[in-house]
Motif scaffolding. Structure first.
Motif, PDB file in Angstrom:
ATOM      1  N   GLN A  90       0.844  -1.204   0.000  1.00  0.00           N
ATOM      2  CA  GLN A  90       0.000   0.000   0.000  1.00  0.00           C
ATOM      3  C   GLN A  90       0.875   1.248   0.000  1.00  0.00           C
ATOM      4  OE1 GLN A  90      -2.150  -1.836   3.411  1.00  0.00           O
ATOM      5  NE2 GLN A  90      -3.663  -0.279   2.899  1.00  0.00           N
ATOM      6  N   ASP A  91       0.443   2.192  -0.825  1.00  0.00           N
ATOM      7  CA  ASP A  91       1.223   3.433  -0.883  1.00  0.00           C
ATOM      8  C   ASP A  91       0.689   4.417   0.159  1.00  0.00           C
ATOM      9  OD1 ASP A  91       2.955   5.311  -1.600  1.00  0.00           O
ATOM     10  OD2 ASP A  91       2.189   5.623  -3.640  1.00  0.00           O
ATOM     11  N   LEU A  92       1.193   4.298   1.407  1.00  0.00           N
ATOM     12  CA  LEU A  92       0.688   5.121   2.510  1.00  0.00           C
ATOM     13  C   LEU A  92       1.824   5.895   3.154  1.00  0.00           C
ATOM     14  CD1 LEU A  92      -1.531   2.574   4.488  1.00  0.00           C
ATOM     15  CD2 LEU A  92      -2.309   4.592   3.275  1.00  0.00           C
ATOM     16  N   PRO A  93       1.562   7.120   3.623  1.00  0.00           N
ATOM     17  CA  PRO A  93       2.612   7.803   4.383  1.00  0.00           C
ATOM     18  C   PRO A  93       2.720   7.183   5.779  1.00  0.00           C
ATOM     19  CG  PRO A  93       0.664   9.196   4.210  1.00  0.00           C
ATOM     20  CD  PRO A  93       0.353   7.935   3.457  1.00  0.00           C
ATOM     21  N   ILE A  94       3.957   6.891   6.212  1.00  0.00           N
ATOM     22  CA  ILE A  94       4.158   6.280   7.545  1.00  0.00           C
ATOM     23  C   ILE A  94       5.096   7.177   8.351  1.00  0.00           C
ATOM     24  CG2 ILE A  94       5.058   4.254   8.780  1.00  0.00           C
ATOM     25  CD1 ILE A  94       4.188   2.559   6.330  1.00  0.00           C
ATOM     26  N   ILE A  95       4.647   7.543   9.535  1.00  0.00           N
ATOM     27  CA  ILE A  95       5.473   8.394  10.404  1.00  0.00           C
ATOM     28  C   ILE A  95       5.953   7.541  11.578  1.00  0.00           C
ATOM     29  CG2 ILE A  95       5.425  10.397  11.949  1.00  0.00           C
ATOM     30  CD1 ILE A  95       3.293  11.572  10.038  1.00  0.00           C
ATOM     31  N   TYR A  96       7.266   7.567  11.796  1.00  0.00           N
ATOM     32  CA  TYR A  96       7.830   6.777  12.894  1.00  0.00           C
ATOM     33  C   TYR A  96       7.738   7.531  14.212  1.00  0.00           C
ATOM     34  CZ  TYR A  96       9.813   3.769   9.280  1.00  0.00           C
ATOM     35  OH  TYR A  96       9.973   2.925   8.232  1.00  0.00           O
ATOM     36  N   LYS A 139       1.844  13.366  -0.850  1.00  0.00           N
ATOM     37  CA  LYS A 139       1.156  13.880  -2.040  1.00  0.00           C
ATOM     38  C   LYS A 139       2.161  14.245  -3.119  1.00  0.00           C
ATOM     39  CE  LYS A 139      -3.163  15.762  -0.431  1.00  0.00           C
ATOM     40  NZ  LYS A 139      -3.703  16.952   0.213  1.00  0.00           N
ATOM     41  N   MET A 140       3.250  14.899  -2.685  1.00  0.00           N
ATOM     42  CA  MET A 140       4.285  15.293  -3.653  1.00  0.00           C
ATOM     43  C   MET A 140       4.908  14.056  -4.297  1.00  0.00           C
ATOM     44  SD  MET A 140       6.159  18.486  -1.904  1.00  0.00           S
ATOM     45  CE  MET A 140       7.734  18.072  -2.601  1.00  0.00           C
ATOM     46  N   GLU A 141       5.111  13.055  -3.438  1.00  0.00           N
ATOM     47  CA  GLU A 141       5.724  11.833  -3.953  1.00  0.00           C
ATOM     48  C   GLU A 141       4.802  11.174  -4.997  1.00  0.00           C
ATOM     49  OE1 GLU A 141       8.058   8.883  -1.294  1.00  0.00           O
ATOM     50  OE2 GLU A 141       6.251   7.848  -1.989  1.00  0.00           O
ATOM     51  N   LEU A 142       3.486  11.198  -4.696  1.00  0.00           N
ATOM     52  CA  LEU A 142       2.530  10.613  -5.652  1.00  0.00           C
ATOM     53  C   LEU A 142       2.566  11.349  -6.981  1.00  0.00           C
ATOM     54  CD1 LEU A 142      -0.720   9.864  -3.593  1.00  0.00           C
ATOM     55  CD2 LEU A 142       0.938   8.243  -4.494  1.00  0.00           C
ATOM     56  N   ARG A 143       2.619  12.710  -6.877  1.00  0.00           N
ATOM     57  CA  ARG A 143       2.643  13.519  -8.100  1.00  0.00           C
ATOM     58  C   ARG A 143       3.907  13.244  -8.905  1.00  0.00           C
ATOM     59  NH1 ARG A 143       1.725  18.812  -5.757  1.00  0.00           N
ATOM     60  NH2 ARG A 143      -0.247  18.394  -4.756  1.00  0.00           N
ATOM     61  N   LEU A 144       5.005  13.129  -8.171  1.00  0.00           N
ATOM     62  CA  LEU A 144       6.295  12.864  -8.819  1.00  0.00           C
ATOM     63  C   LEU A 144       6.270  11.509  -9.538  1.00  0.00           C
ATOM     64  CD1 LEU A 144       8.924  14.506  -8.795  1.00  0.00           C
ATOM     65  CD2 LEU A 144       9.807  12.835  -7.166  1.00  0.00           C
ATOM     66  N   LYS A 145       5.700  10.529  -8.825  1.00  0.00           N
ATOM     67  CA  LYS A 145       5.618   9.180  -9.409  1.00  0.00           C
ATOM     68  C   LYS A 145       4.763   9.208 -10.676  1.00  0.00           C
ATOM     69  CE  LYS A 145       6.243   6.113  -5.484  1.00  0.00           C
ATOM     70  NZ  LYS A 145       5.482   5.455  -4.421  1.00  0.00           N
ATOM     71  N   GLU A 146       3.637   9.948 -10.603  1.00  0.00           N
ATOM     72  CA  GLU A 146       2.724  10.029 -11.742  1.00  0.00           C
ATOM     73  C   GLU A 146       3.429  10.660 -12.946  1.00  0.00           C
ATOM     74  OE1 GLU A 146       0.000   8.903 -12.618  1.00  0.00           O
ATOM     75  OE2 GLU A 146      -0.686  10.218 -14.243  1.00  0.00           O
ATOM     76  N   SER A 147       4.168  11.753 -12.651  1.00  0.00           N
ATOM     77  CA  SER A 147       4.812  12.422 -13.783  1.00  0.00           C
ATOM     78  C   SER A 147       5.942  11.554 -14.327  1.00  0.00           C
ATOM     79  CB  SER A 147       5.272  13.828 -13.400  1.00  0.00           C
ATOM     80  OG  SER A 147       6.608  13.851 -13.062  1.00  0.00           O
ATOM     81  N   GLU A 148       6.604  10.829 -13.422  1.00  0.00           N
ATOM     82  CA  GLU A 148       7.663   9.909 -13.864  1.00  0.00           C
ATOM     83  C   GLU A 148       7.067   8.812 -14.748  1.00  0.00           C
ATOM     84  OE1 GLU A 148      10.184   7.676 -10.938  1.00  0.00           O
ATOM     85  OE2 GLU A 148      10.927   9.705 -10.631  1.00  0.00           O
ATOM     86  N   ARG A 149       5.874   8.338 -14.326  1.00  0.00           N
ATOM     87  CA  ARG A 149       5.219   7.263 -15.067  1.00  0.00           C
ATOM     88  C   ARG A 149       4.831   7.737 -16.472  1.00  0.00           C
ATOM     89  NH1 ARG A 149       0.686   5.613 -16.289  1.00  0.00           N
ATOM     90  NH2 ARG A 149      -0.402   7.404 -15.417  1.00  0.00           N
ATOM     91  N   ARG A 150       4.266   8.964 -16.514  1.00  0.00           N
ATOM     92  CA  ARG A 150       3.871   9.526 -17.806  1.00  0.00           C
ATOM     93  C   ARG A 150       5.096   9.721 -18.701  1.00  0.00           C
ATOM     94  NH1 ARG A 150      -0.804  12.595 -18.530  1.00  0.00           N
ATOM     95  NH2 ARG A 150      -2.281  12.333 -16.832  1.00  0.00           N
ATOM     96  N   PHE A 151       6.145  10.258 -18.099  1.00  0.00           N
ATOM     97  CA  PHE A 151       7.375  10.536 -18.830  1.00  0.00           C
ATOM     98  C   PHE A 151       7.953   9.235 -19.403  1.00  0.00           C
ATOM     99  CE2 PHE A 151      11.946  11.867 -18.782  1.00  0.00           C
ATOM    100  CZ  PHE A 151      11.801  12.843 -19.743  1.00  0.00           C
ATOM    101  N   ASN A 152       7.957   8.220 -18.542  1.00  0.00           N
ATOM    102  CA  ASN A 152       8.484   6.918 -18.964  1.00  0.00           C
ATOM    103  C   ASN A 152       7.647   6.324 -20.083  1.00  0.00           C
ATOM    104  OD1 ASN A 152      10.756   5.495 -18.075  1.00  0.00           O
ATOM    105  ND2 ASN A 152      10.043   5.787 -15.982  1.00  0.00           N
ATOM    106  N   ALA A 153       6.295   6.433 -19.910  1.00  0.00           N
ATOM    107  CA  ALA A 153       5.398   5.871 -20.919  1.00  0.00           C
ATOM    108  C   ALA A 153       5.626   6.572 -22.246  1.00  0.00           C
ATOM    109  CB  ALA A 153       3.950   6.031 -20.470  1.00  0.00           C
ATOM    110  N   THR A 154       5.820   7.901 -22.197  1.00  0.00           N
ATOM    111  CA  THR A 154       6.039   8.661 -23.429  1.00  0.00           C
ATOM    112  C   THR A 154       7.338   8.228 -24.085  1.00  0.00           C
ATOM    113  OG1 THR A 154       5.025  10.497 -22.280  1.00  0.00           O
ATOM    114  CG2 THR A 154       6.103  11.003 -24.363  1.00  0.00           C
ATOM    115  N   LEU A 155       8.409   8.194 -23.292  1.00  0.00           N
ATOM    116  CA  LEU A 155       9.712   7.846 -23.859  1.00  0.00           C
ATOM    117  C   LEU A 155       9.720   6.409 -24.381  1.00  0.00           C
ATOM    118  CD1 LEU A 155      12.263   9.488 -21.428  1.00  0.00           C
ATOM    119  CD2 LEU A 155      11.387  10.341 -23.592  1.00  0.00           C
TER     120      LEU A 155
END
Ligand code: ADP
Length: 542
Positions: A90-96, A139-155
């Motif tokens: 699961q993609d969840l934020p975890i605070i120690y 949230k930032m990490e999710l956005r980054l992952k999404e843009s990375e995914r799009r970028f990768n899919a495009t390339l």
């Protein structure tokens, strides 16, 4: 007053800073205490887990949006290991949360990619801040992952092959097209040296290409494309076009190289085909040119050879007609005059052929002399007067004031006027009118215009654009239109052009035709602009 508990989950914006939280804490009292604090602070606690196993289970069952994870979970996996296990599913934020701040614990926690870290004991405000930061970071990490995914899919899906390397030239990215073009698979090449996989040869010499890895060399312009041969994995070689550029970080240090390339085998084949076709065309053209020259010279010889006996045949026919060879009956005279006309027709055809050969070989000699266009026109019209009378066609000639001498080749201009007049008489029936007018051109200084008009059969507009073409004949007219070779108007056009003049026609079927010849008074000095002929027609029509 009754109050109903609102069981619906609030909109995301309202609870932006109040995520649903799962608390993982091995000490039940502390866990309970956390729950109370969080509830008081406005958070919903989805559950309490006291060990690693429960944590994994409740994380998947209670649908939390954040996990507060104690690092020390007593027996079994510790909090860091548990967090890593949950994050795999699961993609969840975890605070120690921990009471230990020793370097080793902090380092281990950092390696697991946490979204926050709180040291016990802590204030509500510290907890709140850690939760807010954790959620924002996630949230930032999710956005980054999404843009990375799009970028990768495009390339990955671009038609060009793409390879990216790290600073040591080891392959980090290899898209689908690169797989197809090189024959290597993504899995085979990741981490391998680019120079082991991307083997290039010089396009001309087929030797190893010297400047292949020039992107690693200083002074190479980025984006420069080169054509080389690529040795594929199976040993075959294909031509490719490639571009290479450094990947720079923000301080302009090279972080690797990116290469884009395309298979140009198809283009090469097409280029080779075009090249071969061009060569064949050139050869065919030369061959045709040669044949054309041979034919022209043949025409020339034959025309000359035919012309001499034809002239003497006509002369003898004349002699016999005139009675110089003895008395001639009326019937014989009639037959002899038909023979004479046929000789004249053949003579005209041969002369036309000879003229066309001269025009096309650049051997048409134009001898400019200053002479009177008015006199010349009058002479030609007078010569045709008896033919017009025989046909019952009215023929008149008007020379308007202001027409002076012009610089021209009299014989050739006589040929032009004679040809137009012949045609006009040929295509006009009994009772019709043929007129020749010579006048200074009002719209263009130092130019004169000769107009030959008739009230004959006219020319259909579909023929008008081609009427001056070589060998063009109107086939839908009567037999008289088929008597020539279709060279007369072409010769007129070329002769007028050699005088820097222009010729055009207007015609209405059933009403007649008008041919306009415009000549400069001094052809060598003036130049009739292209398209003037059309302007002239428009002007006249207006
Ligand atoms: P040719 O040399 O065979 O006489 P031309 O080049 O002089 O041919 O003329 C081409 C065609 O234009 C002819 O076939 C004829 O049908 C048509 N034509 C030329 N002048 C006239 C005219 N005044 N009236 C009608 N048709 C004409």
């Amino acid at each position: 007053m009754t109050t109903t508990a609102n069981t619906e989950r609030p909109e995301k914006s309202e609870r932006e800073f109040h995520p649903r939280i799962l608390v993982v804490e091995d000490e039940a009292i502390v866990a309970c205490h956390f729950q109370q604090r969080l509830t008081r602070m406005g958070y919903t606690v989805t559950g309490l887990a006291y060990d690693s196993e429960q944590a994994v289970q409740k994380a998947s069952e209670t649908n939390p949006e954040l996990i507060l994870m104690d690092i020390n979970l007593g027996h079994g996996l510790n909090g860091i290991e548990t967090a890593m296990l949950i994050r795999k599913q699961q993609d969840l934020p975890i605070i120690y949360i921990t009471a230990n701040s020793d370097t080793d614990t902090v380092r281990r926690a950092a390696r697991s990619g946490p979204f926050g870290y709180i040291l016990k004991p802590f204030e509500d405000r510290e907890l709140e801040t850690a939760i807010h930061l954790g959620v924002a970071k996630h949230k930032m990490e999710l956005r980054l992952k999404e843009s990375e995914r799009r970028f990768n899919a495009t390339l990955t899906s671009v038609a060009d092959g793409l390879i990216a390397t790290d600073p040591d030239g080891r392959i980090e990215f290899f898209n689908d097209s690169a797989e197809i073009i090189t024959g290597w698979t993504h899995a085979d090449v990741l981490g391998r040296k680019l120079s082991d996989v991307f083997l290039l040869k010089d396009d001309g010499t087929h030797g190893p290409s010297t400047n292949v890895f020039s992107p690693f060399l200083p002074g190479v312009l980025p984006g420069d494309s080169r054509t080389v041969l690529l040795a594929r994995r199976d040993g075959t070689t294909i031509p490719i076009e490639y571009r290479a550029a450094h990947i720079h970080d923000e301080r302009q240090y090279s972080k690797g190289v990116v290469i884009s390339f395309s298979d140009i085998t198809g283009r090469r084949h097409a280029e080779e085909k075009i090249h071969t076709a061009q060569q064949q065309l050139t050869e065919a053209h030369q061959h045709l040119q040669h044949k054309h020259e041979e034919l022209q010279s043949f025409y020339h010889t034959v025309s000359h050879e035919v012309k001499t006996p034809l002239t003497s045949a006509r002369e003898f026919v004349s002699l016999v007609m005139e009675g110089l060879a003895g008395p001639v009956t009326d019937t014989q005279k009639e037959y002899l005059s038909i023979a004479q006309e046929s000789c004249d027709q053949m003579h005209t055809c041969i002369n036309d052929m000879l003229d066309v050969t001269r025009l096309e070989t650049g051997k048409m000699n134009i001898e400019f002399r200053t002479s009177s266009l008015a006199d010349l026109t009058r002479r030609i019209v007078t010569r045709q007067m008896s033919a017009a009378e025989r046909k019952g066609v009215h023929l008149n000639c008007t020379i308007k004031p202001g027409v002076g001498d012009i610089l021209m080749d009299e014989t050739r201009i006589a040929q032009v006027i004679g040809n137009l007049l012949n045609n006009a008489l040929k295509f006009t029936s009994e009772g019709g009118l043929v007129s020749v007018v010579v006048e200074p051109l009002a719209t263009l200084a130092d130019h004169v215009r000769i107009t030959v008009s008739d009230t004959g059969c006219g020319i259909h507009k579909k023929h008008l654009a081609r009427i001056f073409d070589r060998l063009y004949q109107v086939r839908d007219g009567d037999a008289s239109s088929r008597m020539g070779l279709g060279l007369g108007l072409y010769i007129c056009h070329e002769l007028v052009r050699l005088h820097n003049g222009s010729i055009c026609v207007e015609s209405v079927i059933g009403q007649g035709s008008t041919f306009y010849v415009t000549l400069p008074v001094s052809p060598k000095k003036s130049f009739l602009p292209m398209g003037h002929a059309n302007e002239l027609v428009a002007h006249l029509a207006a």
